[in-house]
Design a protein around this motif. Structure first.
Motif, PDB file in Angstrom:
ATOM      1  N   ASP A  21      29.547  44.090  35.525  1.00 17.55           N
ATOM      2  CA  ASP A  21      30.305  45.300  35.828  1.00 17.55           C
ATOM      3  C   ASP A  21      29.659  46.526  35.198  1.00 17.55           C
ATOM      4  OD1 ASP A  21      31.991  43.543  37.022  1.00 17.55           O
ATOM      5  OD2 ASP A  21      33.650  43.791  35.606  1.00 17.55           O
ATOM      6  N   LYS A  47      34.627  44.274  39.124  1.00 15.70           N
ATOM      7  CA  LYS A  47      35.169  43.184  39.941  1.00 15.70           C
ATOM      8  C   LYS A  47      36.694  43.198  39.911  1.00 15.70           C
ATOM      9  CE  LYS A  47      31.190  40.119  39.402  1.00 15.70           C
ATOM     10  NZ  LYS A  47      30.718  38.791  38.927  1.00 15.70           N
ATOM     11  N   LYS A  48      37.280  42.596  40.945  1.00 17.75           N
ATOM     12  CA  LYS A  48      38.721  42.673  41.140  1.00 17.75           C
ATOM     13  C   LYS A  48      39.507  42.156  39.945  1.00 17.75           C
ATOM     14  CE  LYS A  48      42.341  41.617  44.486  1.00 17.75           C
ATOM     15  NZ  LYS A  48      42.671  40.984  45.793  1.00 17.75           N
ATOM     16  N   ASP A  49      39.069  41.045  39.350  1.00 20.05           N
ATOM     17  CA  ASP A  49      39.817  40.467  38.237  1.00 20.05           C
ATOM     18  C   ASP A  49      39.616  41.219  36.931  1.00 20.05           C
ATOM     19  OD1 ASP A  49      37.193  39.695  38.215  1.00 20.05           O
ATOM     20  OD2 ASP A  49      37.570  37.675  37.429  1.00 20.05           O
ATOM     21  N   HIS A  50      38.720  42.210  36.912  1.00 16.25           N
ATOM     22  CA  HIS A  50      38.480  43.010  35.710  1.00 16.25           C
ATOM     23  C   HIS A  50      39.055  44.428  35.840  1.00 16.25           C
ATOM     24  CE1 HIS A  50      34.738  40.349  34.681  1.00 16.25           C
ATOM     25  NE2 HIS A  50      35.892  39.749  34.441  1.00 16.25           N
ATOM     26  N   GLN A  51      39.581  44.752  36.988  1.00 15.53           N
ATOM     27  CA  GLN A  51      40.039  46.118  37.230  1.00 15.53           C
ATOM     28  C   GLN A  51      41.313  46.421  36.446  1.00 15.53           C
ATOM     29  OE1 GLN A  51      40.401  46.366  41.487  1.00 15.53           O
ATOM     30  NE2 GLN A  51      38.194  46.159  41.834  1.00 15.53           N
TER      31      GLN A  51
END
Length: 450
Positions: A203, A210-214
């Motif tokens: 990232d 990434k979606k799971d880190h947003q």
């Protein structure tokens, strides 16, 4: 200038910014040096805009945008400031304030020092030439516009292009030099949170989260049924800026010989606005992360438009003394990092120091970017300490930006330079006598590792 000019300018720079985001996500070379999209967009706008090939139909007003944008940035600083328990964090914030003052008091006069002592004896340079280094390196493109406005009002228009160039070179030095310093110190185990530079998260490299880190960029503090929460915060900052503008007009009408930068007034009006919000207990409806997003947007646009506004012909006229000035500025900034940061910070000295390097050569945004590399999980308290300490440093920066150009124009540049250096010496003596600094034994251990 018409509304269509503004629309076209923002539309074109938006396209270039999105291209910059795509290039950062796509090419490893750009990822390797963490080049921000705003800088990529600025270089493309410079190459293909009116100061380059002339292919992009930017208006003639792009050089004026940074003046307003930096007022937004400075006006937003006090808005939404949180109440803190000073007893728990005073020592950390105090030392961060001292380091911020060190960078401010040593970087701003650095260009004047080398110009008065060396460069001015080799080339026939204007008295304010050296001030471009501080304006660009520790100030950035917005500050370059601010001091340019003052010098322009007194007949020297070239300073804006020189200061913009200084800010652009500073960004490059912040990134390239900062990454080199981080890699070298990581190998020598001087970083507290980074064991291997190559293990940085994807990232951070690509710039795409990434979606799971947003994570959320802010909170809704007012109901969208009343007004959109983002616009609510924009409105607060907009009121600060417009009041600052009319205040600037009034002051210049009363004192025609004095030119007060808009950013200086915006910070003062922002402080007053924050006090009013707190007094009315309305501060709970101000979300600081949202304010920071607005300020961050203004910063990206400032960098992009600032680079696009560089007059290459003026830069070419001063190219040799400019190169000498920049080399000195890089060395000066590194000496501050190398010799002073290990003495100031009792914990996480490298992370605090590398943040200071990014700020003193590029912008605060570059300092944050380098800090994220050295501290990927944000375990250090650097940004919290800086945010609190910065409030105590900004008045001094505002005074420098406001009165520095006027003193230089009036022939008191040497006095101004010596006053800043003398003030830092006094602060350093106070810090040393009061036990703020790290022991010499600990400093020798850190420098031995370097």
């Amino acid at each position: 200038m018409s509304i269509f000019d503004l629309t076209v300018d923002l539309g074109l720079i938006s396209v270039l910014l999105l291209i910059g985001v795509w290039l950062r996500a796509r090419f490893q070379f750009i990822q390797k040096y963490f080049i921000p999209a705003s800088m990529i967009a600025g270089f493309m706008a410079l190459a293909f805009g009116p100061n380059g090939f002339g292919w992009l139909p930017f208006s003639g007003s792009i050089a004026d945008y940074p003046t307003i944008l930096i007022a937004i940035i400075f006006g937003a600083i006090p808005i939404g400031a949180a109440q803190v328990n000073w007893k728990k964090i005073f020592h950390r914030v105090r030392n961060m304030w001292f380091y911020s003052m060190t960078l401010t008091l040593l970087m701003w006069p650095s260009g004047l020092i080398i110009t008065y002592l060396v460069l001015g004896h080799i080339w026939d340079l204007p008295s304010g030439f050296g001030f471009a280094l501080g304006a660009g390196f520790i100030g950035g493109h917005g500050t370059a516009a601010a001091i340019g406005d003052v010098f322009n009002a007194h007949g020297w228009e070239e300073i804006t292009a020189l200061a913009y160039t200084s800010a652009t070179i500073g960004l490059l030095c912040a990134i390239v030099g900062g990454l080199f310093i981080i890699k070298r110190n990581a190998r020598k185990n001087q970083t507290a949170f980074l064991s291997d530079f190559n293990d940085l998260p994807e990232d951070l490299r690509t710039g795409l989260v990434k979606k799971d880190h947003q994570a959320s960029a802010g909170k809704e503090t007012v109901s969208p049924n009343t007004v959109d929460p983002l616009f609510f915060h924009l409105a607060i900052i907009g009121v600060v800026v417009v009041i600052s503008y009319y205040l600037q007009e009034s002051l210049e009408a009363l004192f025609p010989q004095m030119s007060v930068p808009l950013l200086s007034l915006a910070f003062i009006v922002g402080l007053i606005a924050q006090m009013i919000l707190s007094k009315l207990k309305a501060n709970q409806y101000v979300d600081k992360p949202t304010v920071n997003r607005i300020s961050g947007t203004a910063t990206d646009l400032t960098v992009a438009f600032g680079i696009a506004s560089i007059n290459l012909a003026i830069v070419a006229d001063y190219i040799v003394p400019l190169v000498a000035l920049f080399i000195f500025g890089i060395v000066w900034a590194y000496l501050i990092f190398h010799f002073i940061s290990p003495r100031v910070f009792h914990q996480h000295w490298f992370e605090n120091g590398i943040f200071g390097w990014g700020w003193s050569t590029g912008t605060v945004a570059m300092g944050v970017a380098l800090l994220k590399v050295a501290d990927p999980k944000s375990e250090a308290t650097t940004l919290d300490d800086y945010a609190l300490g910065y409030a105590g440093m900004v008045p001094f920066e505002v005074i420098i930006i406001t009165f520095g150009p006027l003193l230089i124009i009036s022939g008191f540049g040497v006095v101004f330079t010596l006053a800043l250096l003398a003030f830092w010496v006094i602060l350093f003596v106070i810090a040393a006598k009061s036990g703020w600094l790290v022991s010499e034994k600990r400093v020798r251990e850190r420098r031995k590792a370097l």
